[in-house]
Design a protein around this motif. Structure first.
Motif, PDB file in Angstrom:
ATOM      1  N   THR A   8      -9.973  34.106  13.016  1.00 58.17           N
ATOM      2  CA  THR A   8      -8.688  34.777  13.207  1.00 58.17           C
ATOM      3  C   THR A   8      -8.230  34.620  14.647  1.00 58.17           C
ATOM      4  O   THR A   8      -8.988  34.897  15.583  1.00 58.17           O
ATOM      5  N   PHE A   9      -6.997  34.182  14.827  1.00 55.76           N
ATOM      6  CA  PHE A   9      -6.411  34.117  16.167  1.00 55.76           C
ATOM      7  C   PHE A   9      -5.960  35.529  16.548  1.00 55.76           C
ATOM      8  O   PHE A   9      -4.933  36.019  16.068  1.00 55.76           O
ATOM      9  N   LEU A  10      -6.723  36.191  17.406  1.00 58.31           N
ATOM     10  CA  LEU A  10      -6.316  37.508  17.884  1.00 58.31           C
ATOM     11  C   LEU A  10      -5.126  37.379  18.816  1.00 58.31           C
ATOM     12  O   LEU A  10      -4.201  38.195  18.786  1.00 58.31           O
ATOM     13  N   GLY A  11      -5.155  36.355  19.665  1.00 53.60           N
ATOM     14  CA  GLY A  11      -4.060  36.097  20.588  1.00 53.60           C
ATOM     15  C   GLY A  11      -3.957  34.619  20.870  1.00 53.60           C
ATOM     16  O   GLY A  11      -4.958  33.895  20.823  1.00 53.60           O
ATOM     17  N   THR A  12      -2.749  34.150  21.175  1.00 58.20           N
ATOM     18  CA  THR A  12      -2.519  32.717  21.393  1.00 58.20           C
ATOM     19  C   THR A  12      -1.695  32.449  22.656  1.00 58.20           C
ATOM     20  O   THR A  12      -1.210  31.337  22.855  1.00 58.20           O
ATOM     21  N   GLY A  13      -1.528  33.458  23.496  1.00 58.31           N
ATOM     22  CA  GLY A  13      -0.669  33.323  24.667  1.00 58.31           C
ATOM     23  C   GLY A  13      -1.417  32.989  25.937  1.00 58.31           C
ATOM     24  O   GLY A  13      -2.647  33.034  26.006  1.00 58.31           O
ATOM     25  N   THR A  14      -0.647  32.664  26.951  1.00 56.84           N
ATOM     26  CA  THR A  14      -1.201  32.394  28.268  1.00 56.84           C
ATOM     27  C   THR A  14      -1.497  33.707  28.989  1.00 56.84           C
ATOM     28  O   THR A  14      -1.399  34.785  28.402  1.00 56.84           O
ATOM     29  N   ASP A  32      11.571  35.382  16.113  1.00 62.15           N
ATOM     30  CA  ASP A  32      10.478  34.796  15.351  1.00 62.15           C
ATOM     31  C   ASP A  32       9.183  35.492  15.764  1.00 62.15           C
ATOM     32  O   ASP A  32       8.781  35.409  16.932  1.00 62.15           O
ATOM     33  N   PRO A  33       8.504  36.191  14.862  1.00 63.51           N
ATOM     34  CA  PRO A  33       7.280  36.908  15.242  1.00 63.51           C
ATOM     35  C   PRO A  33       6.193  35.987  15.771  1.00 63.51           C
ATOM     36  O   PRO A  33       5.308  36.430  16.505  1.00 63.51           O
ATOM     37  N   ARG A  34       6.258  34.714  15.451  1.00 64.79           N
ATOM     38  CA  ARG A  34       5.253  33.767  15.932  1.00 64.79           C
ATOM     39  C   ARG A  34       5.408  33.483  17.423  1.00 64.79           C
ATOM     40  O   ARG A  34       4.504  32.927  18.049  1.00 64.79           O
ATOM     41  N   ASP A  35       6.553  33.864  17.990  1.00 63.37           N
ATOM     42  CA  ASP A  35       6.774  33.706  19.430  1.00 63.37           C
ATOM     43  C   ASP A  35       6.264  34.898  20.236  1.00 63.37           C
ATOM     44  O   ASP A  35       6.391  34.900  21.463  1.00 63.37           O
ATOM     45  N   LYS A  36       5.709  35.910  19.578  1.00 59.58           N
ATOM     46  CA  LYS A  36       5.096  37.044  20.267  1.00 59.58           C
ATOM     47  C   LYS A  36       3.618  36.734  20.434  1.00 59.58           C
ATOM     48  O   LYS A  36       2.873  36.675  19.451  1.00 59.58           O
ATOM     49  N   ARG A  37       3.185  36.502  21.668  1.00 60.22           N
ATOM     50  CA  ARG A  37       1.830  35.997  21.910  1.00 60.22           C
ATOM     51  C   ARG A  37       1.069  36.898  22.867  1.00 60.22           C
ATOM     52  O   ARG A  37       1.443  37.025  24.039  1.00 60.22           O
ATOM     53  N   THR A  38       0.017  37.519  22.359  1.00 58.07           N
ATOM     54  CA  THR A  38      -0.886  38.257  23.241  1.00 58.07           C
ATOM     55  C   THR A  38      -1.880  37.271  23.849  1.00 58.07           C
ATOM     56  O   THR A  38      -1.921  36.094  23.496  1.00 58.07           O
ATOM     57  N   THR A 231      -3.118  26.234  21.145  1.00 56.82           N
ATOM     58  CA  THR A 231      -3.146  27.647  21.526  1.00 56.82           C
ATOM     59  C   THR A 231      -2.944  27.776  23.031  1.00 56.82           C
ATOM     60  O   THR A 231      -2.675  26.799  23.720  1.00 56.82           O
ATOM     61  N   HIS A 232      -3.077  28.985  23.557  1.00 62.32           N
ATOM     62  CA  HIS A 232      -2.851  29.316  24.973  1.00 62.32           C
ATOM     63  C   HIS A 232      -1.467  28.831  25.393  1.00 62.32           C
ATOM     64  O   HIS A 232      -1.288  28.117  26.375  1.00 62.32           O
ATOM     65  N   LEU A 233      -0.459  29.272  24.641  1.00 63.14           N
ATOM     66  CA  LEU A 233       0.903  28.769  24.765  1.00 63.14           C
ATOM     67  C   LEU A 233       1.767  29.656  25.656  1.00 63.14           C
ATOM     68  O   LEU A 233       1.723  30.881  25.560  1.00 63.14           O
ATOM     69  N   SER A 234       2.572  29.036  26.484  1.00 64.07           N
ATOM     70  CA  SER A 234       3.477  29.764  27.363  1.00 64.07           C
ATOM     71  C   SER A 234       4.796  30.050  26.663  1.00 64.07           C
ATOM     72  O   SER A 234       5.027  29.626  25.533  1.00 64.07           O
ATOM     73  N   HIS A 235       5.700  30.735  27.374  1.00 70.34           N
ATOM     74  CA  HIS A 235       7.018  31.030  26.810  1.00 70.34           C
ATOM     75  C   HIS A 235       7.948  29.829  26.855  1.00 70.34           C
ATOM     76  O   HIS A 235       9.126  29.949  26.502  1.00 70.34           O
ATOM     77  N   GLU A 236       7.439  28.682  27.255  1.00 65.51           N
ATOM     78  CA  GLU A 236       8.230  27.450  27.212  1.00 65.51           C
ATOM     79  C   GLU A 236       8.080  26.729  25.866  1.00 65.51           C
ATOM     80  O   GLU A 236       8.586  25.611  25.707  1.00 65.51           O
ATOM     81  N   ASN A 237       7.410  27.383  24.913  1.00 61.26           N
ATOM     82  CA  ASN A 237       7.154  26.776  23.610  1.00 61.26           C
ATOM     83  C   ASN A 237       7.758  27.600  22.476  1.00 61.26           C
ATOM     84  O   ASN A 237       7.136  28.541  21.990  1.00 61.26           O
ATOM     85  N   ALA A 253      -0.764  27.401  16.629  1.00 62.69           N
ATOM     86  CA  ALA A 253      -1.380  28.676  16.271  1.00 62.69           C
ATOM     87  C   ALA A 253      -0.440  29.821  16.629  1.00 62.69           C
ATOM     88  O   ALA A 253       0.419  29.698  17.503  1.00 62.69           O
ATOM     89  N   HIS A 254      -0.618  30.951  15.939  1.00 62.26           N
ATOM     90  CA  HIS A 254       0.131  32.151  16.286  1.00 62.26           C
ATOM     91  C   HIS A 254      -0.756  33.365  16.066  1.00 62.26           C
ATOM     92  O   HIS A 254      -1.738  33.319  15.309  1.00 62.26           O
ATOM     93  N   ASP A 255      -0.444  34.451  16.718  1.00 61.80           N
ATOM     94  CA  ASP A 255      -1.234  35.678  16.617  1.00 61.80           C
ATOM     95  C   ASP A 255      -1.348  36.110  15.157  1.00 61.80           C
ATOM     96  O   ASP A 255      -0.345  36.182  14.437  1.00 61.80           O
ATOM     97  N   GLY A 256      -2.563  36.406  14.738  1.00 58.76           N
ATOM     98  CA  GLY A 256      -2.800  36.844  13.372  1.00 58.76           C
ATOM     99  C   GLY A 256      -3.089  35.728  12.389  1.00 58.76           C
ATOM    100  O   GLY A 256      -3.514  35.996  11.259  1.00 58.76           O
TER     101      GLY A 256
END
Length: 261
Positions: A8-14, A32-38, A231-237, A253-256
């Protein structure tokens, strides 16, 4: 895949997450909820075994979102703040344990954990309800239950950093490398035969300590893995736009998100 394996991807953000505080960009304001990245982390379940990778600042929210109530071991990629500072949330996984919670980390990362959270490792930490860590130094492949885990040394800034190759008794070999700028030849050899690669792809533009999208795709191609997630995606994606331009077999990847058996 084997029927008892789930990642499970708990978080995918930078390191700053998405949305970024105070940022007016369209991704930070996306619906888009997939753009919310912890902050980046994954949870691996293999049969009854529950393994957490890193303890970032969003661990409490991630665990509540996913209904995570049991952790048998925590394994650390490196000691940057966005991967360790949720350490105190591990209390919730110690309350119902009779034995200390195994924490697996390289010697350098373990040293940072002991300095940052010295009270937890102290011999005076005897009160029930506190974190009771059982430090385990990573010096090669190890197992948590039947799940074999091989460290994947990589270069990322000035921190001693590893990814991990997960090998359940049956099913796929899954590699997870969330923070990386260069994959050494010895680690590329370890990735041979992997079925899935999850890898850092910070943004389109080059970055001094993280892979760009193009660099990540080059490693995926060289490894020859049939499936990969970025994964480890910034807000430029923007999730939908990035996924639309990726080659077959590569996804965002996206959270969840869950990779199931």
């Amino acid at each position: 895949m084997a029927a008892d394996f789930k990642l499970t991807f708990l978080g995918t953000g930078t390191s700053v997450g998405v949305p970024v505080i105070g940022c007016p960009c369209r991704v930070c304001h996306s619906e888009d909820p997939r753009d919310k990245r912890t902050r980046s982390s994954v949870h691996v379940r293999c049969g009854d075994i529950s393994v957490l990778v890193d303890s970032g600042p969003d661990l409490r929210a991630q665990a509540l979102r996913e209904g995570l109530t049991k952790v048998d071991a925590v394994i650390y990629t490196h000691a940057h703040v966005d991967h360790v500072v949720g350490f105190d949330e591990l209390r919730a996984f110690c309350w119902h344990r009779e034995s200390p919670l195994p924490l697996h980390a390289t010697p350098e990362t373990m040293g940072v954990l002991k300095r940052m959270f010295g009270w937890a490792f102290s011999t005076e930490n005897v009160f029930r309800g506190y974190i009771k860590p059982d430090p385990q130094l990573i010096d090669g492949p190890f197992s948590v239950g039947d799940l074999r885990i091989t460290p994947l040394p990589v270069q990322h800034a000035n921190a001693d950093t590893v990814g991990f190759l997960f090998e359940p008794p049956e099913g796929p070999k899954v590699a997870y490398i969330p923070d990386v700028k260069h994959v050494p030849p010895a680690t590329m050899n370890l990735l041979e035969g992997a079925d899935i690669l999850i890898i850092d792809a910070l943004r389109e533009q080059p970055h001094p300590t993280h892979l760009s999208t193009e660099e990540a795709l080059a490693i995926i191609t060289e490894c020859g893995v049939p499936r990969a997630w970025l994964t480890h995606l910034s807000h430029e994606n923007p999730h939908s736009e990035l996924e639309a331009i990726l080659p077959s077999g590569v996804l965002v990847a996206h959270d969840g998100l869950k990779i199931r058996a």
